[in-house]
Design an enzyme around this catalytic site. Structure first.
Site, PDB file in Angstrom:
ATOM      1  NE  ARG A   1      12.284 -11.678  -4.345  1.00 28.35           N
ATOM      2  CZ  ARG A   1      11.514 -12.559  -4.519  1.00 28.35           C
ATOM      3  NH1 ARG A   1      11.513 -13.320  -5.309  1.00 28.35           N
ATOM      4  NH2 ARG A   1      10.433 -12.212  -4.040  1.00 28.35           N
TER       5      ARG A   1
ATOM      6  CG  HIS B   1      14.857  -4.600  -6.303  1.00 29.52           C
ATOM      7  ND1 HIS B   1      14.649  -6.019  -6.154  1.00 29.52           N
ATOM      8  CD2 HIS B   1      13.776  -4.224  -5.222  1.00 29.52           C
ATOM      9  CE1 HIS B   1      13.687  -6.309  -5.182  1.00 29.52           C
ATOM     10  NE2 HIS B   1      12.936  -5.180  -4.837  1.00 29.52           N
TER      11      HIS B   1
ATOM     12  NE  ARG C   1      11.107  -7.961  -6.917  1.00 29.90           N
ATOM     13  CZ  ARG C   1      10.305  -9.330  -6.858  1.00 29.90           C
ATOM     14  NH1 ARG C   1      10.345  -9.972  -8.139  1.00 29.90           N
ATOM     15  NH2 ARG C   1       9.632  -9.695  -5.973  1.00 29.90           N
TER      16      ARG C   1
ATOM     17  CG  HIS D   1       5.798 -10.080  -3.502  1.00 27.56           C
ATOM     18  ND1 HIS D   1       5.142  -8.838  -4.078  1.00 27.56           N
ATOM     19  CD2 HIS D   1       7.086  -9.749  -3.561  1.00 27.56           C
ATOM     20  CE1 HIS D   1       6.300  -7.947  -4.330  1.00 27.56           C
ATOM     21  NE2 HIS D   1       7.057  -8.318  -4.126  1.00 27.56           N
TER      22      HIS D   1
END
Length: 319
Positions: free
Chosen positions: A171, A265, A268, A291
């Site tokens: 991130r 992002h 990502r 996650h």
């Protein structure tokens, strides 16, 4: 009781005391989120904002004490926001904040019962994230490498930032928080502090390793008193912040006319999608991205299928 609450809301004065009376409760809830739940500063700010918004709504409804809150009051709070056009993601987060708050309030003796047990928000719409095609990602990183051929250390930094974002899928906030010692060049890994204070070690490839090595050779030219151990520095020697990183990504992507306008992002998302398209195991990608739930990672399988369908429809003669 409903009549009293409606009257209080019309009067506009009787219920206004509730948010003030709950200031101590909100402060205690904030300490609970930080210390006991280990929530990030961003999550704490969002939840506290949601709870203050809720308490203001309850006050407007004439509810003067927190234990007076009922499920119908919580539903009317969410309903008013839905009528005002609030996004489903916002409603889902606010419902989660309310459930967390009232569960905590019951456990700490501030509520006789939890009114949020059956509070349900609209389900989130799982939108497919924008991603770069692999050729577009290559073109972006090639452009960053060409710019890094000059003597400007910031261009070396930008190349290393882009390579690391795409190689690791971390991130933007995690990248900005990196220190020099978080990089292990021998193992080609980066140590990341993720959401909820959870640490993970993420690998990166040779191109990112070369870009980082080149950046570290010129990083000293930007170091100033107070720079500290920050891996990535701005021109004034301060640690880069996520806003600066977003500007770098948007600016370089603006030179690729056919590529979507994505932020960090998006890199990502692109990294996760390209890993799965290349045959990576879903749980490995989950670990890489940090996650907590595999369900969050599974959205990238939908991205890959969607792109496969698009390619099929473009290429197959009987699509």
């Amino acid at each position: 009781m409903e009549g009293d609450r409606t009257g209080g809301a019309r009067a506009g004065g009787e219920g206004s005391a509730l948010p003030g009376r709950c200031a101590e409760v909100v402060d205690a809830f904030a300490r609970h989120l930080r210390s006991e739940r280990g929530r990030s500063a961003h999550t704490v700010r969002a939840y506290l904002g949601d709870i203050r918004h809720l308490l203001a709504h309850l006050g407007e409804q004439g509810i003067e004490e927190l234990p007076e809150t009922r499920l119908a009051d919580l539903r009317s709070w969410l309903g008013a926001q839905a009528d005002a056009g609030a996004a489903r993601s916002t409603l889902a987060r606010r419902a989660a904040a309310a459930r967390t708050f009232f569960t905590w309030a019951e456990h700490t003796g501030r509520m006789p019962a939890d009114p949020s047990l059956r509070l349900v928000a609209p389900k989130r719409t799982r939108t497919l994230p924008g991603v770069l095609k692999q050729a577009e990602a290559d073109e972006l990183l090639d452009l960053a490498a060409v710019r890094a051929d000059d003597q400007d250390p910031v261009h070396h930094r930008d190349r290393a930032i882009l390579e690391l974002l795409y190689a690791s899928g971390i991130r933007v906030g995690e990248l900005a928080a990196l220190d020099v010692d978080d990089i292990d060049m021998g193992q080609r890994t980066v140590r990341v502090m993720g959401k909820g204070g959870k640490e993970r070690v993420v690998p990166f490839g040779l191109p990112a390793g070369r870009a980082l090595e080149q950046w570290l050779t010129v990083r000293g030219r930007l170091v100033r008193p107070g720079s500290g151990p920050a891996l990535f520095l701005g021109r004034r020697g301060h640690r880069v912040d996520p806003r600066q990183v977003r500007a770098v990504v948007h600016e370089l992507l603006s030179h690729l006319p056919d590529a979507p306008d994505l932020g960090p992002h998006g890199l990502r998302h692109s990294a996760a999608t390209h890993l799965l398209e290349g045959g990576a195991d879903l749980r490995m990608v989950q670990e890489l991205l940090g996650h907590a739930s595999l369900a969050t990672t599974q959205i990238y399988t939908h991205v890959s299928v969607d792109r496969l369908r698009q390619s099929y429809q473009q290429a197959h003669p009987r699509a």
